[in-house]
Design a protein around this motif. Structure first.
Motif, short mmCIF file in Angstrom:
data_model
loop_
_atom_site.label_atom_id
_atom_site.label_comp_id
_atom_site.label_asym_id
_atom_site.label_seq_id
_atom_site.Cartn_x
_atom_site.Cartn_y
_atom_site.Cartn_z
N PHE A 1 0.82 -1.21 0.00
CA PHE A 1 0.00 0.00 0.00
C PHE A 1 0.86 1.27 0.00
O PHE A 1 0.48 2.28 -0.58
CB PHE A 1 -0.96 0.00 1.18
CG PHE A 1 -2.21 -0.80 0.95
CD1 PHE A 1 -3.24 -0.28 0.17
CD2 PHE A 1 -2.37 -2.07 1.47
CE1 PHE A 1 -4.40 -1.00 -0.07
CE2 PHE A 1 -3.52 -2.81 1.24
CZ PHE A 1 -4.55 -2.28 0.46
N ILE B 1 1.78 1.80 -3.54
CA ILE B 1 0.65 2.35 -4.29
C ILE B 1 0.51 3.85 -4.01
O ILE B 1 0.28 4.65 -4.93
CB ILE B 1 -0.65 1.60 -3.91
CG1 ILE B 1 -0.58 0.15 -4.39
CG2 ILE B 1 -1.87 2.30 -4.50
CD1 ILE B 1 -1.73 -0.71 -3.92
N ALA B 2 0.64 4.21 -2.74
CA ALA B 2 0.53 5.63 -2.37
C ALA B 2 1.58 6.46 -3.07
O ALA B 2 1.30 7.58 -3.54
CB ALA B 2 0.65 5.77 -0.85
N ILE C 1 -6.84 8.02 -3.89
CA ILE C 1 -6.27 6.67 -3.73
C ILE C 1 -4.97 6.73 -2.93
O ILE C 1 -4.74 5.90 -2.04
CB ILE C 1 -6.02 6.03 -5.11
CG1 ILE C 1 -7.36 5.75 -5.81
CG2 ILE C 1 -5.22 4.74 -4.97
CD1 ILE C 1 -7.20 5.26 -7.23
N SER C 2 -4.13 7.71 -3.22
CA SER C 2 -2.86 7.82 -2.50
C SER C 2 -3.09 8.12 -1.02
O SER C 2 -2.39 7.59 -0.16
CB SER C 2 -1.98 8.91 -3.13
OG SER C 2 -2.59 10.18 -3.02
N SER D 1 -4.43 4.86 0.53
CA SER D 1 -3.36 3.86 0.58
C SER D 1 -2.35 4.18 1.67
O SER D 1 -1.86 3.29 2.36
CB SER D 1 -2.65 3.78 -0.78
OG SER D 1 -3.53 3.36 -1.79
N SER D 2 -2.03 5.46 1.82
CA SER D 2 -1.08 5.87 2.86
C SER D 2 -1.63 5.58 4.25
O SER D 2 -0.91 5.11 5.13
CB SER D 2 -0.76 7.35 2.71
OG SER D 2 0.19 7.76 3.67
#
Length: 257
Positions: free
Chosen positions: A160, A163-164, A178-179, A182-183
């Motif tokens: 994740f 992804i972030a 999303i970031s 994800s973070s």
């Protein structure tokens, strides 16, 4: 706050977290410089022979340790002085640098008592079995299960975090969202994984002062458990990810990019 500062700061923190987590993952996969220097837990067995001698009144303990660092682990070839445990394998060393490692296993179980006694001659395990009975250090099912759970949290946290990092550089509201998510998830997962590892190593530390023998007036068990720096790296990665959520959230909510 300027949009590029938000994105740049968040990306830097995410990158730092990923770098720290990479180091956590490579710990004890082999005996080269970087992996050798990183572990989740360490056990110093160098005093076990002296504790055994004091408790059994046998002045010379024969065949307890080996000086052959290349001999395979887990085949009762003799104890090593230092055992260091990573996420995928563990390594054992006869001194500060010479050692060997087990095969790599996904979500390798942290079972220090089994690892150490499997190197010990059979006639000595009867003493360690009685000394450490009832301790968390000897509870391999508990330690193994929790260390595997912690591994998957750290692995998912790493994914994740990645992804972030990659979604947080594009100038779209959806990717900023999303970031941010994800973070947050990455920070939570790393927090859980680091907390589990911290807890189980702390519980194992109870053997450090177990009343087995008295050496120079000090109560010792001959084995000393300590945190590896992989745990500290995990906590640092959590701190970076937690800090990164703020600029990610600002970019998401204000679309500053």
């Amino acid at each position: 706050m300027r949009g590029e500062y938000c994105v740049g700061g968040a990306s830097f923190l995410s990158f730092a977290a990923i770098l720290l987590l990479i180091f956590v993952h490579v710990g004890q996969i082999n005996t080269s410089l970087v992996p050798h220097g990183i572990a989740m837990a360490k056990i110093d067995t160098s005093g076990f022979g002296q504790a055994l001698s004091q408790s059994t009144y046998v002045q010379v303990i024969q065949g307890l340790y080996t000086t052959n660092y290349t001999s395979p682990l887990g085949e009762r070839n003799g104890l090593r002085q230092y055992y260091e445990f990573g996420l995928y394998s563990y390594c054992a060393y006869v001194n500060s640098s010479a050692g060997t490692c087990t095969n790599h296993t996904i979500a390798d179980s942290f079972v220090p008592y089994i690892a150490i006694t499997s190197d010990m001659a059979q006639n000595y395990t009867q003493y360690s079995d009685s000394w450490f009975a009832g301790t968390t250090y000897m509870n391999s099912s508990y330690l193994g299960y929790n260390s595997r759970v912690a591994y998957y949290f750290i692995l998912l946290g790493t994914i994740f975090a990645t992804i972030a990092l990659f979604t947080g550089v594009a100038r779209t509201a959806l990717l900023f969202f999303i970031s941010t998510g994800s973070s947050i998830v990455a920070a939570l997962f790393i927090l859980i994984g680091a907390a589990i590892w911290t807890s189980i190593v702390k519980e194992c530390e109870s053997i450090n002062t177990l009343d087995v023998a008295h050496v120079n007036g000090t109560i010792v068990s001959g084995m000393f458990v300590s945190y590896g720096n992989g745990i500290y790296l995990s906590w640092a990665a959590f701190a970076c990810l937690a800090a990164a959520t703020v600029p990610y959230m600002v970019s998401c909510c204000t679309f500053r990019g």
